[in-house]
Design a protein around this motif. Sequence first.
Motif, PDB file in Angstrom:
ATOM      1  N   PRO A 271       0.803  -1.230   0.000  1.00 46.29           N
ATOM      2  CA  PRO A 271       0.000   0.000   0.000  1.00 46.29           C
ATOM      3  C   PRO A 271       0.831   1.274   0.000  1.00 46.29           C
ATOM      4  CG  PRO A 271      -0.911  -1.600   1.532  1.00 46.29           C
ATOM      5  CD  PRO A 271       0.425  -2.134   1.111  1.00 46.29           C
ATOM      6  N   GLN A 272       1.960   1.270   0.742  1.00 47.40           N
ATOM      7  CA  GLN A 272       2.816   2.450   0.767  1.00 47.40           C
ATOM      8  C   GLN A 272       3.427   2.725  -0.611  1.00 47.40           C
ATOM      9  OE1 GLN A 272       2.515  -0.014   3.048  1.00 47.40           O
ATOM     10  NE2 GLN A 272       3.809   0.416   4.840  1.00 47.40           N
ATOM     11  N   LEU A 273       3.805   1.668  -1.305  1.00 45.65           N
ATOM     12  CA  LEU A 273       4.374   1.832  -2.641  1.00 45.65           C
ATOM     13  C   LEU A 273       3.342   2.419  -3.598  1.00 45.65           C
ATOM     14  CD1 LEU A 273       6.266  -1.589  -2.963  1.00 45.65           C
ATOM     15  CD2 LEU A 273       7.198   0.601  -2.213  1.00 45.65           C
ATOM     16  N   LEU A 274       2.122   1.904  -3.517  1.00 44.04           N
ATOM     17  CA  LEU A 274       1.078   2.367  -4.422  1.00 44.04           C
ATOM     18  C   LEU A 274       0.629   3.784  -4.085  1.00 44.04           C
ATOM     19  CD1 LEU A 274      -1.104  -0.881  -4.642  1.00 44.04           C
ATOM     20  CD2 LEU A 274       0.657  -0.076  -6.245  1.00 44.04           C
ATOM     21  N   GLU A 275       0.639   4.120  -2.813  1.00 41.74           N
ATOM     22  CA  GLU A 275       0.153   5.433  -2.378  1.00 41.74           C
ATOM     23  C   GLU A 275       0.946   6.576  -3.000  1.00 41.74           C
ATOM     24  OE1 GLU A 275      -0.754   7.850   1.814  1.00 41.74           O
ATOM     25  OE2 GLU A 275       0.061   5.810   1.855  1.00 41.74           O
ATOM     26  N   VAL A 276       2.260   6.377  -3.201  1.00 40.62           N
ATOM     27  CA  VAL A 276       3.083   7.449  -3.771  1.00 40.62           C
ATOM     28  C   VAL A 276       3.140   7.379  -5.297  1.00 40.62           C
ATOM     29  CG1 VAL A 276       4.499   7.595  -1.700  1.00 40.62           C
ATOM     30  CG2 VAL A 276       5.233   6.137  -3.600  1.00 40.62           C
ATOM     31  N   TYR A 298      -1.186 -12.075  -6.256  1.00 47.91           N
ATOM     32  CA  TYR A 298      -2.332 -11.172  -6.232  1.00 47.91           C
ATOM     33  C   TYR A 298      -3.299 -11.562  -5.122  1.00 47.91           C
ATOM     34  CZ  TYR A 298      -0.995  -9.096 -10.736  1.00 47.91           C
ATOM     35  OH  TYR A 298      -0.330  -8.412 -11.742  1.00 47.91           O
ATOM     36  N   ALA A 299      -3.525 -12.873  -4.973  1.00 43.79           N
ATOM     37  CA  ALA A 299      -4.476 -13.338  -3.966  1.00 43.79           C
ATOM     38  C   ALA A 299      -4.002 -13.021  -2.552  1.00 43.79           C
ATOM     39  CB  ALA A 299      -4.698 -14.843  -4.121  1.00 43.79           C
ATOM     40  N   THR A 300      -2.711 -13.215  -2.296  1.00 44.37           N
ATOM     41  CA  THR A 300      -2.209 -12.942  -0.947  1.00 44.37           C
ATOM     42  C   THR A 300      -2.249 -11.448  -0.631  1.00 44.37           C
ATOM     43  OG1 THR A 300       0.075 -12.912  -1.793  1.00 44.37           O
ATOM     44  CG2 THR A 300      -0.722 -14.975  -0.844  1.00 44.37           C
ATOM     45  N   MET A 301      -1.978 -10.604  -1.625  1.00 46.98           N
ATOM     46  CA  MET A 301      -2.048  -9.169  -1.378  1.00 46.98           C
ATOM     47  C   MET A 301      -3.486  -8.691  -1.222  1.00 46.98           C
ATOM     48  SD  MET A 301       0.992  -7.877  -0.962  1.00 46.98           S
ATOM     49  CE  MET A 301       0.996  -9.295   0.149  1.00 46.98           C
ATOM     50  N   ALA A 303      -5.810 -10.535   0.165  1.00 47.52           N
ATOM     51  CA  ALA A 303      -6.193 -10.976   1.509  1.00 47.52           C
ATOM     52  C   ALA A 303      -5.491 -10.171   2.595  1.00 47.52           C
ATOM     53  CB  ALA A 303      -5.878 -12.460   1.672  1.00 47.52           C
ATOM     54  N   ALA A 304      -4.199  -9.872   2.396  1.00 48.26           N
ATOM     55  CA  ALA A 304      -3.416  -9.213   3.438  1.00 48.26           C
ATOM     56  C   ALA A 304      -3.750  -7.732   3.574  1.00 48.26           C
ATOM     57  CB  ALA A 304      -1.922  -9.382   3.150  1.00 48.26           C
ATOM     58  N   HIS A 305      -4.094  -7.087   2.449  1.00 49.77           N
ATOM     59  CA  HIS A 305      -4.284  -5.635   2.478  1.00 49.77           C
ATOM     60  C   HIS A 305      -5.685  -5.194   2.074  1.00 49.77           C
ATOM     61  CE1 HIS A 305      -0.088  -4.925   3.360  1.00 49.77           C
ATOM     62  NE2 HIS A 305       0.287  -5.625   2.308  1.00 49.77           N
ATOM     63  N   GLY A 306      -6.573  -6.147   1.841  1.00 52.27           N
ATOM     64  CA  GLY A 306      -7.939  -5.781   1.491  1.00 52.27           C
ATOM     65  C   GLY A 306      -8.030  -5.017   0.187  1.00 52.27           C
ATOM     66  N   LEU A 307      -7.211  -5.366  -0.784  1.00 50.60           N
ATOM     67  CA  LEU A 307      -7.217  -4.652  -2.059  1.00 50.60           C
ATOM     68  C   LEU A 307      -8.523  -4.892  -2.804  1.00 50.60           C
ATOM     69  CD1 LEU A 307      -3.592  -5.275  -3.423  1.00 50.60           C
ATOM     70  CD2 LEU A 307      -4.430  -3.409  -1.977  1.00 50.60           C
ATOM     71  N   THR A 308      -9.030  -3.855  -3.406  1.00 47.12           N
ATOM     72  CA  THR A 308     -10.230  -3.974  -4.224  1.00 47.12           C
ATOM     73  C   THR A 308      -9.876  -4.548  -5.591  1.00 47.12           C
ATOM     74  OG1 THR A 308     -10.001  -1.778  -5.200  1.00 47.12           O
ATOM     75  CG2 THR A 308     -11.173  -1.930  -3.081  1.00 47.12           C
ATOM     76  N   ASP A 309     -10.889  -4.990  -6.311  1.00 52.37           N
ATOM     77  CA  ASP A 309     -10.650  -5.478  -7.662  1.00 52.37           C
ATOM     78  C   ASP A 309     -10.099  -4.370  -8.554  1.00 52.37           C
ATOM     79  OD1 ASP A 309     -11.464  -7.965  -6.902  1.00 52.37           O
ATOM     80  OD2 ASP A 309     -13.350  -7.959  -8.013  1.00 52.37           O
ATOM     81  N   ALA A 310     -10.515  -3.137  -8.319  1.00 52.27           N
ATOM     82  CA  ALA A 310      -9.987  -2.014  -9.110  1.00 52.27           C
ATOM     83  C   ALA A 310      -8.487  -1.837  -8.855  1.00 52.27           C
ATOM     84  CB  ALA A 310     -10.739  -0.729  -8.767  1.00 52.27           C
TER      85      ALA A 310
END
Length: 357
Positions: A271-276, A298-301, A303-310
């Motif tokens: 999430p920190q990488l994507l945020e910037v 993709y599946a582990t991320m 599950a671990a970070h609650g990433l949306t499909d978008a």
Amino acid sequence: MPSATQPPRDLRLLPKAHLHLHFTGSMRHQTLLELAEREGLTLPDSLVEEWPPQLSAADEKGWFRFQRLYDVARSVLSTEDDVRRLVREAAEDDVADGGRWLEIQVDPSGYAARFGGITAFTDLVLDCARDAAERTGLGIAVVIAANRTRHPLDARTLARLARQYAGRGVVGFGLSNDERRGVTADFGPAFAIAERAGLLLAPHGGELLGPPSVRAVLDHLHADRLGHGVRSAEDPRLLDRIAAAGVALEVCPVSNVALGVYTDLSSVPLPQLLEVGATVALGADDPLLFGSRLAGQYATMRAAHGLTDAQLAELARMSFRASRAPSSDVARWLGEVDAWLASPAPEVSEDAVLDRR
């Protein structure tokens, strides 16, 4: 997060590119067992009963154990048909995970003695890649990688080899193995050879070591992509530099945890990488040793970070944009990602989504 009435879309149907996959590490576990039996080789228990092995690279001794298992696996490849099988199965596995494009990384010097030299082995790998691409429909290119534990002059030899095949299946030049070994600047001349040939520059950095290692590969090796690079998150200014320059990070969450870089998947700082605004391409690294392939990252991320499909779709888009695939293909695949995101979520169980095969 997907709503209670909207199950998550199947990540194996999400089109994606795979930009961080090592050659022997792509081998199927069952293939390893079969080839070892044929060769009469006794594998370590950690590659048989205890698979996937318990690993750590917290110190050089731990990395040595990891490298030893990799070398054992490489030793079962003794014929051209073995190499052809490995590449074909890696392609099949990526296609099953939604892969459209693969850039597989190989150090030909590690196979040269058995297969007639580095040029002969490179010819073989490229021929296998063409055959696998025709059979599976997966686009496949090769990144030739030097080894940090060997002399920088060896890296120059491999850079010249990569230059020889530029435009003929080889798209990049890398630098792998224990990040704590060697002096990064000493490999600069090799990367200059590759840079002049117009090759992608993709050294490892920022996994076992932190921000200073990343700065070194950026400054001395002019990296276009960073193998791992995940620990850039520890330095906001460095991360801003990476995002502004468009340097892609090949993040391999499952291997990061397996090697002790992070304690658990929720600690991987995606999430920190994507945020910037950093460009991130998820990769499986060495599925043979870590037990998880491309869709599993993709599946582990998710599950671990609650990433949306978008968000997951954007990760897939970034993988295509960071690749060296033909631009016309990238445009088509980006459209397929949009179609995945626009489609109704299928009725799949969470177990199926998280299946690592």
